[in-house]
Design a protein around this motif. Structure first.
Motif, short mmCIF file in Angstrom:
data_model
loop_
_atom_site.label_atom_id
_atom_site.label_comp_id
_atom_site.label_asym_id
_atom_site.label_seq_id
_atom_site.Cartn_x
_atom_site.Cartn_y
_atom_site.Cartn_z
N LYS A 1 78.75 3.58 40.04
CA LYS A 1 79.85 2.72 39.59
C LYS A 1 79.83 1.36 40.28
O LYS A 1 80.75 0.57 40.10
CB LYS A 1 81.19 3.41 39.88
N ALA B 1 74.17 2.15 43.28
CA ALA B 1 72.93 2.15 42.50
C ALA B 1 71.72 1.98 43.41
O ALA B 1 70.70 2.67 43.27
CB ALA B 1 72.97 1.03 41.46
N TYR C 1 75.05 -2.52 37.13
CA TYR C 1 75.89 -1.98 38.20
C TYR C 1 76.50 -3.12 39.03
O TYR C 1 77.59 -2.95 39.60
CB TYR C 1 75.05 -1.01 39.04
N LYS D 1 79.46 -3.90 36.97
CA LYS D 1 80.56 -2.98 37.25
C LYS D 1 81.32 -3.41 38.50
O LYS D 1 82.55 -3.35 38.55
CB LYS D 1 80.03 -1.56 37.41
#
Length: 214
Positions: free
Chosen positions: A81, A86, A117, A120
């Motif tokens: 997330k 990541a 990511y 995000k």
């Protein structure tokens, strides 16, 4: 360059390699074995091949593993997330693969793979800024995301260079740059290059790994 002969695992690997080379030479056709010993040819990785069936080098589909999740050890790992998570997952995957083969591992188009990511992370910061009435929320979100990306890329380089595989070597790995042009991809490219320029530790030592391919 990525094996420290003072490490017990490396000493064991070197001793096993010497025995494996002797066995491998017996398995090769005599003409090939003699040519190798004379230096006319070089049988690559004779300390592993042909005596064993391990494969050399890998190109894991990191994008698919991060997007769809994966299993590693006793854990089922969900899609990350944030950019930091990541990168942590990428390090864990690399460590596992490197300990189960004797060649290199490459992550291709790393900027494009990690960009979703980073995005995000951006939207997390943007939501927080709007909830807390922080002035200019988009500017704040970009500033914080850039900080996250730099921290993640620094962690990746330190993680790789502090890892030891089962045979006592630093994972031989390569990061390939893609053709990313959006803001997230560019920031990842910049952070990777800046980390390499800055080096490791107080002496700013240039890292051996990962190799960087443009």
């Amino acid at each position: 360059a990525n094996k420290d002969s003072r490490v017990f695992n490396t000493q064991r690997d070197l001793e096993a390699g010497a025995a494996s080379r002797a066995l491998g030479l017996q398995m090769l056709p005599p003409l090939v074995a003699k040519a190798h010993l004379r230096g006319d040819i070089h049988w690559h990785d004779l300390d592993y091949s042909p005596a064993t069936n391990e494969h050399n080098c890998g190109l894991p589909d990191l994008a698919d593993m991060l997007k769809n999740g994966f299993s590693l050890g006793n854990a089922d790992v969900d899609t990350p997330k944030s950019i930091e998570t990541a990168v942590a997952q990428a390090s864990q995957i690399l460590s596992s693969i490197a300990s189960n083969q004797y060649g290199g591992t490459s992550y291709d188009r790393i900027d494009e793979v990690l960009a979703p990511y980073a995005e995000k992370s951006y939207y997390k910061h943007l939501q927080l800024a709007e909830e807390e009435n922080i002035p200019d929320p988009e500017r704040y979100a970009k500033k914080m995301t850039r900080r996250n990306i730099k921290s993640a890329m620094q962690s990746l380089e330190y993680e790789i260079n502090t890892l030891f595989t089962s045979n006592g070597q630093t994972p031989f790995c390569t990061l390939g740059f893609g053709m990313g042009t959006n803001w997230y991809e560019r920031e990842i490219q910049i952070a990777i290059l800046e980390q390499r320029i800055n080096g490791l530790g107080k002496d700013h030592r240039t890292a051996i790994f990962p190799k960087l391919l443009m």
